[in-house]
Design an enzyme around this catalytic site. Structure first.
Site, PDB file in Angstrom:
ATOM      1  CB  ALA A 162      -0.922   0.007   1.223  1.00 31.32           C
ATOM      2  CB  CYS A 163       2.232   3.610  -1.944  1.00 33.34           C
ATOM      3  SG  CYS A 163       1.570   3.717  -3.623  1.00 33.34           S
ATOM      4  CG  ASP A 164      -0.591   9.429  -0.911  1.00 27.33           C
ATOM      5  OD1 ASP A 164      -1.497   9.351  -0.072  1.00 27.33           O
ATOM      6  OD2 ASP A 164      -0.387  10.444  -1.587  1.00 27.33           O
ATOM      7  N   GLY A 214      -1.309   4.224  -4.621  1.00 31.64           N
ATOM      8  CA  GLY A 214      -1.551   2.849  -5.036  1.00 31.64           C
ATOM      9  C   GLY A 214      -0.995   2.506  -6.403  1.00 31.64           C
ATOM     10  CB  VAL A 270      -3.032   3.747   2.615  1.00 29.25           C
ATOM     11  CG1 VAL A 270      -1.548   3.484   2.539  1.00 29.25           C
ATOM     12  CG2 VAL A 270      -3.319   5.209   2.306  1.00 29.25           C
TER      13      VAL A 270
END
Length: 462
Positions: A379-381, A383, A412
């Site tokens: 997960a990242c800011d 995606g 996320v």
């Protein structure tokens, strides 16, 4: 209470409305670059696509995506109807309006559905579902046309006048004082998609290009920093810099250089000066891009550069790189301490201090460790960039070890509920827990070379 995590979450939501539609922005940008009168292959007939796409298509896509994020397909339809109200009632591309009306439309229909749940007589579900969107959508579209649209236009005019004042006074480079610190605190997507992209699109429609697409997304300052670490750094920071250079400059994943700044916070001076000098050069040469460069790589920059603008684009990137490199090199030479693996890892402590938080552990102690892991989620800011890169690295390691586990990436806020293990940057842990508190978390500081990957592969191999 407004916290940095809440600001990140808000910026992430804005990003979530724009990034899924970046392909459409690029399509519009390429059509503009190729077929307008000053383009590479002028064609007055095909150029007729430019206006309708920027005025109608792109805002409506954003409105649909924002509504869908709140209430699924019904929310998307409702958000699109509401967005049409601000489009018709304005004289500029209504991206800000779409970012407001899309989620608002989704919220309205979501609340209506919650109120009506279990109260619709059998056989009337379809008529209620269809007419609820029709009636509520009509009301919201009319309200947007009569009130919300004019209000946004008034605010836009104030912002436009302020930005024009900065440009005329040659003060646009001062934006770097805000841009660079915010970026390394992982607010880069919120800045780009939430602020500069809408301003850039409006300017590009009027002038055919815009410098706002370049002020926070130029790969130059980050490249200069990483080159300095490669040449004058010590220990693991020097060894890891070449890989980071390739992924940052050609892949456009700016998050790669963030740990190098957080490891030595004084390096933010080099980033600010590099950013300011790059913007000043862009201004001096009259640079601008036809559309938002995503990701912010040199490839995207050149692809979005209009005919006759390559010298201006390359000059700004080169100057930003050179200034950042010189300042970074000077600061590194003043520091004789070698950066060990432990020092590089300690950048996470600096990040938490900058954010006013306690340091997160690699695996949260309060989580129950999953015994059977079938789905690992990065997960990242947004995606897309960092998480996709991390997922690819881990998938390759698992494949070489003969471990058959599904690995995917997402933002996320959209972690699937069937995830068994979530891997995210430690600065995003608080937001990730809100989306999936029941899973095991592993926090990392570097999506490319996190030591936790090898530990996880060993664990899953047994």
């Amino acid at each position: 209470m407004i916290t940095r995590a809440n600001i990140q979450a808000f910026g992430g939501f804005l990003t979530g409305m724009v990034l899924p539609n970046i392909g459409a922005f690029i399509a519009w940008g390429l059509i503009t670059a190729l077929f307008i009168p000053t383009g590479w292959a002028p064609n007055a007939d095909i150029a007729k696509l430019v206006g309708p796409m920027i005025v109608y298509l792109l805002p409506m896509l954003i409105g649909y995506t924002g509504g869908k994020a709140i209430a699924g397909t019904r929310g998307g339809v409702m958000g699109t109807i509401a967005t049409m109200g601000v489009i018709v009632g304005s004289s500029i591309p209504m991206f800000i309006g779409a970012m407001i009306l899309g989620p608002l439309g989704g919220y309205v229909i979501k609340k209506f559905d919650e109120k009506m749940e279990g109260k619709i007589p059998a056989g009337f579900e379809m008529i209620v579902n269809n007419f609820s969107i029709g009636i509520l959508g009509m009301i919201l579209a009319v309200a947007a046309y009569k009130t919300i649209g004019p209000a946004i236009l008034a605010v836009n005019e104030v912002v436009r006048v302020g930005i024009e004042a900065l440009v005329q006074a040659n003060l646009l480079p001062l934006l770097s004082i805000f841009n660079e610190p915010a970026k390394v605190l992982f607010l880069n997507n919120a800045i780009d998609q939430g602020i500069y992209a809408p301003l850039g699109v409006q300017a590009a429609l009027e002038q055919g290009k815009s410098i706002f697409f370049m002020v926070a997304s130029s790969p130059g300052p980050g490249l200069g920093l990483l080159l300095a670490y490669w040449m004058f750094g010590k220990g693991v920071s020097k060894e890891s810099a070449p890989t980071a250079i390739i992924i940052h400059f050609f892949g456009g994943i700016h998050e790669l250089y963030f740990p190098y700044v957080l490891m030595k916070p004084k390096m933010i001076v080099a980033m600010i000066l590099g950013g300011m000098s790059g913007i000043l050069t862009f201004q001096a040469f009259g640079a601008g891009l036809v559309a938002f460069p995503s990701p912010g790589s040199i490839i995207s920059f050149l692809a979005m550069t209009p005919k006759g603008g390559y010298l201006a684009t390359l000059a700004g990137v080169a100057v930003g790189t050179a200034v950042s490199f010189v300042v970074s090199s000077f600061l590194l030479k003043l520091d004789t301490q070698e950066v060990t693996e432990e020092d590089f890892a300690s950048s996470k402590d600096l990040m938490q201090q900058l954010k006013g938080k306690k340091t997160a552990t690699s695996v949260t102690a309060t989580q129950t460790v999953a015994k059977d892991i079938n789905l690992i989620v990065f997960a990242c800011d947004a995606g897309m960039g960092s998480s996709a890169m991390g997922a690819s690295v881990l998938q390759e390691k698992l494949k070489k070890s003969g471990v058959d586990v599904k690995v995917m990436n997402t933002s996320v806020e959209k972690i699937p509920q069937d995830a068994d293990l979530v891997i995210c940057h430690e600065s995003l842990l608080e937001r990730a827990k809100r989306a999936a508190a029941h899973v095991e978390f592993i926090t990392i500081k570097n999506y490319v070379a996190a030591p936790q990957y090898d530990d996880l592969v060993k664990r899953l191999s047994h």
